[in-house]
Design a protein around this motif. Structure first.
Motif, PDB file in Angstrom:
ATOM      1  N   ALA A  13       1.019  -1.000  -0.369  1.00 24.73           N
ATOM      2  CA  ALA A  13      -0.208  -0.188  -0.145  1.00 24.73           C
ATOM      3  C   ALA A  13       0.897   1.140  -0.183  1.00 24.73           C
ATOM      4  O   ALA A  13       1.916   1.223   0.066  1.00 24.73           O
ATOM      5  CB  ALA A  13      -0.491  -0.089   1.131  1.00 24.73           C
ATOM      6  N   GLY A  14       0.623   2.232  -1.097  1.00 21.58           N
ATOM      7  CA  GLY A  14       1.538   3.630  -0.845  1.00 21.58           C
ATOM      8  C   GLY A  14       1.717   3.486  -2.808  1.00 21.58           C
ATOM      9  O   GLY A  14       2.757   4.706  -2.749  1.00 21.58           O
ATOM     10  N   GLY A  15       2.309   2.113  -2.530  1.00 17.87           N
ATOM     11  CA  GLY A  15       3.562   1.378  -3.984  1.00 17.87           C
ATOM     12  C   GLY A  15       2.817   1.949  -5.249  1.00 17.87           C
ATOM     13  O   GLY A  15       1.772   2.773  -5.204  1.00 17.87           O
ATOM     14  N   SER A  16       3.810   2.382  -6.197  1.00 17.81           N
ATOM     15  CA  SER A  16       3.353   2.668  -7.678  1.00 17.81           C
ATOM     16  C   SER A  16       3.514   1.432  -8.509  1.00 17.81           C
ATOM     17  O   SER A  16       4.318   0.536  -7.994  1.00 17.81           O
ATOM     18  CB  SER A  16       3.778   3.681  -7.855  1.00 17.81           C
ATOM     19  OG  SER A  16       3.849   5.196  -7.250  1.00 17.81           O
ATOM     20  N   ARG A  65      -4.608   9.812  -8.151  1.00 14.87           N
ATOM     21  CA  ARG A  65      -4.157   9.090  -8.178  1.00 14.87           C
ATOM     22  C   ARG A  65      -3.022   8.096  -9.233  1.00 14.87           C
ATOM     23  O   ARG A  65      -2.306   7.409  -9.160  1.00 14.87           O
ATOM     24  CB  ARG A  65      -3.978   7.604  -7.304  1.00 14.87           C
ATOM     25  CG  ARG A  65      -4.701   8.716  -5.577  1.00 14.87           C
ATOM     26  CD  ARG A  65      -5.100   7.234  -5.045  1.00 14.87           C
ATOM     27  NE  ARG A  65      -6.556   6.289  -4.923  1.00 14.87           N
ATOM     28  CZ  ARG A  65      -6.484   5.149  -5.186  1.00 14.87           C
ATOM     29  NH1 ARG A  65      -5.439   4.177  -5.318  1.00 14.87           N
ATOM     30  NH2 ARG A  65      -6.988   5.046  -5.716  1.00 14.87           N
ATOM     31  N   PHE A  66      -4.267   7.928 -10.087  1.00 10.34           N
ATOM     32  CA  PHE A  66      -3.881   7.090 -11.477  1.00 10.34           C
ATOM     33  C   PHE A  66      -4.274   7.876 -12.891  1.00 10.34           C
ATOM     34  O   PHE A  66      -4.567   9.306 -12.493  1.00 10.34           O
ATOM     35  CB  PHE A  66      -5.078   6.303 -11.969  1.00 10.34           C
ATOM     36  CG  PHE A  66      -4.708   4.925 -11.268  1.00 10.34           C
ATOM     37  CD1 PHE A  66      -4.546   4.524  -9.417  1.00 10.34           C
ATOM     38  CD2 PHE A  66      -6.073   3.885 -11.326  1.00 10.34           C
ATOM     39  CE1 PHE A  66      -4.175   3.836  -9.080  1.00 10.34           C
ATOM     40  CE2 PHE A  66      -6.035   2.673 -10.555  1.00 10.34           C
ATOM     41  CZ  PHE A  66      -4.981   2.746  -9.303  1.00 10.34           C
ATOM     42  N   MET A  81      -0.639   4.001 -12.054  1.00 10.29           N
ATOM     43  CA  MET A  81      -0.625   4.115 -10.278  1.00 10.29           C
ATOM     44  C   MET A  81       0.063   4.389  -9.344  1.00 10.29           C
ATOM     45  O   MET A  81       0.937   3.091  -9.483  1.00 10.29           O
ATOM     46  CB  MET A  81      -1.985   2.312 -10.246  1.00 10.29           C
ATOM     47  CG  MET A  81      -2.304   1.753 -11.774  1.00 10.29           C
ATOM     48  SD  MET A  81      -3.397   0.227 -11.504  1.00 10.29           S
ATOM     49  CE  MET A  81      -1.505  -1.134 -11.549  1.00 10.29           C
ATOM     50  N   ASN A  82      -0.686   5.485  -8.744  1.00  8.62           N
ATOM     51  CA  ASN A  82       0.467   5.752  -7.787  1.00  8.62           C
ATOM     52  C   ASN A  82      -0.347   5.257  -6.123  1.00  8.62           C
ATOM     53  O   ASN A  82      -1.681   5.629  -6.486  1.00  8.62           O
ATOM     54  CB  ASN A  82       1.102   6.693  -7.490  1.00  8.62           C
ATOM     55  CG  ASN A  82       1.500   7.468  -8.622  1.00  8.62           C
ATOM     56  OD1 ASN A  82       2.177   6.473  -9.624  1.00  8.62           O
ATOM     57  ND2 ASN A  82       2.237   8.387 -10.428  1.00  8.62           N
ATOM     58  N   SER A  83       0.447   5.516  -5.077  1.00  8.06           N
ATOM     59  CA  SER A  83      -0.655   5.752  -4.096  1.00  8.06           C
ATOM     60  C   SER A  83      -1.718   4.633  -3.791  1.00  8.06           C
ATOM     61  O   SER A  83      -2.895   4.453  -3.067  1.00  8.06           O
ATOM     62  CB  SER A  83      -1.490   7.426  -3.803  1.00  8.06           C
ATOM     63  OG  SER A  83      -0.559   8.649  -3.963  1.00  8.06           O
ATOM     64  N   LEU A  84      -1.286   3.171  -4.088  1.00  5.16           N
ATOM     65  CA  LEU A  84      -2.639   2.628  -4.430  1.00  5.16           C
ATOM     66  C   LEU A  84      -2.704   1.740  -3.026  1.00  5.16           C
ATOM     67  O   LEU A  84      -2.079   1.692  -1.665  1.00  5.16           O
ATOM     68  CB  LEU A  84      -1.209   1.380  -4.691  1.00  5.16           C
ATOM     69  CG  LEU A  84      -0.957   1.110  -6.764  1.00  5.16           C
ATOM     70  CD1 LEU A  84       0.320   0.512  -6.823  1.00  5.16           C
ATOM     71  CD2 LEU A  84      -2.460   0.524  -6.888  1.00  5.16           C
ATOM     72  N   LYS A  85      -4.477   1.324  -2.890  1.00  4.46           N
ATOM     73  CA  LYS A  85      -4.426   0.711  -1.890  1.00  4.46           C
ATOM     74  C   LYS A  85      -4.899  -0.173  -1.791  1.00  4.46           C
ATOM     75  O   LYS A  85      -5.014  -0.646  -3.229  1.00  4.46           O
ATOM     76  CB  LYS A  85      -5.889   1.796  -1.313  1.00  4.46           C
ATOM     77  CG  LYS A  85      -5.378   3.407  -1.577  1.00  4.46           C
ATOM     78  CD  LYS A  85      -7.008   4.201  -1.474  1.00  4.46           C
ATOM     79  CE  LYS A  85      -6.521   6.220  -1.076  1.00  4.46           C
ATOM     80  NZ  LYS A  85      -7.569   6.304  -1.548  1.00  4.46           N
ATOM     81  N   VAL A 110      -3.201  -6.913 -10.103  1.00  5.87           N
ATOM     82  CA  VAL A 110      -2.762  -6.270  -9.200  1.00  5.87           C
ATOM     83  C   VAL A 110      -3.565  -6.790  -8.344  1.00  5.87           C
ATOM     84  O   VAL A 110      -4.200  -6.929  -7.573  1.00  5.87           O
ATOM     85  CB  VAL A 110      -3.267  -4.523  -9.179  1.00  5.87           C
ATOM     86  CG1 VAL A 110      -2.737  -3.927  -8.812  1.00  5.87           C
ATOM     87  CG2 VAL A 110      -2.511  -4.440 -11.334  1.00  5.87           C
ATOM     88  N   THR A 111      -1.990  -7.004  -6.781  1.00 11.00           N
ATOM     89  CA  THR A 111      -2.542  -6.754  -5.569  1.00 11.00           C
ATOM     90  C   THR A 111      -1.830  -6.115  -4.278  1.00 11.00           C
ATOM     91  O   THR A 111      -0.621  -6.175  -4.798  1.00 11.00           O
ATOM     92  CB  THR A 111      -2.316  -8.137  -5.018  1.00 11.00           C
ATOM     93  OG1 THR A 111      -2.820  -9.267  -6.547  1.00 11.00           O
ATOM     94  CG2 THR A 111      -2.930  -8.860  -3.785  1.00 11.00           C
ATOM     95  N   VAL A 112      -2.321  -5.268  -4.052  1.00 13.02           N
ATOM     96  CA  VAL A 112      -2.415  -3.838  -3.192  1.00 13.02           C
ATOM     97  C   VAL A 112      -2.469  -4.832  -1.681  1.00 13.02           C
ATOM     98  O   VAL A 112      -2.652  -5.130  -1.126  1.00 13.02           O
ATOM     99  CB  VAL A 112      -2.632  -2.746  -2.939  1.00 13.02           C
ATOM    100  CG1 VAL A 112      -1.759  -1.804  -1.941  1.00 13.02           C
ATOM    101  CG2 VAL A 112      -2.870  -2.750  -4.505  1.00 13.02           C
ATOM    102  N   SER A 113      -0.754  -4.925  -0.747  1.00  8.55           N
ATOM    103  CA  SER A 113      -0.560  -5.664   0.558  1.00  8.55           C
ATOM    104  C   SER A 113      -1.272  -4.276   1.585  1.00  8.55           C
ATOM    105  O   SER A 113      -0.060  -3.502   0.617  1.00  8.55           O
ATOM    106  CB  SER A 113       0.319  -6.307   0.688  1.00  8.55           C
ATOM    107  OG  SER A 113       1.484  -5.136   0.705  1.00  8.55           O
ATOM    108  N   SER A 114      -1.643  -5.045   2.342  1.00  5.62           N
ATOM    109  CA  SER A 114      -1.671  -3.729   3.839  1.00  5.62           C
ATOM    110  C   SER A 114      -1.126  -3.881   4.232  1.00  5.62           C
ATOM    111  O   SER A 114      -0.267  -4.811   4.518  1.00  5.62           O
ATOM    112  CB  SER A 114      -3.109  -3.393   3.458  1.00  5.62           C
ATOM    113  OG  SER A 114      -3.786  -4.514   4.492  1.00  5.62           O
TER     114      SER A 114
END
Length: 114
Positions: A13-16, A65-66, A81-85, A110-114
């Protein structure tokens, strides 16, 4: 007409991440190109798209963000894609609208880990 996607994967999370879609095939003009996504148990939704005149549209959840961009010479369309959630986790699909019909890429997780 073929759409081949690349990019995606796992990010914190927060990555791009950047997704890319390469378009091949013969057609005289296109109407719109963009990205959609589908999360488990949810309907496919618009992420971002560009119409032939250059105007862009974004889903409410990704605005700011995108960023979608296209390269007409290379026939590619990218999604930065920035600031991914965590809620951005989904399968992302490239989409191309032509007068002859609508075409889809193969899908990219696309998998965004928190």
């Amino acid at each position: 007409v073929q759409l081949v996607q690349s990019g995606g994967g796992l990010v914190q999370a927060g990555g791009s991440l950047t997704l890319s879609c390469a378009v091949s095939g013969r057609f005289l003009r296109w109407l719109a190109v963009g990205w959609y996504r589908q999360a488990p148990g949810k309907e496919r939704e618009l992420v971002a798209r560009i119409v032939s005149g250059g105007d862009t549209a974004y889903g409410d959840s990704v605005k700011g963000r995108f960023t979608i961009s296209r390269d007409n010479a290379k026939r590619t369309v990218d999604l930065q894609m920035n600031s991914l959630k965590a809620e951005d986790t989904a399968v992302y699909y490239c989409n191309l609208n032509l007068p002859m019909g609508t075409f889809w890429g193969q899908g990219t997780q696309v998998t965004v880990s928190s």
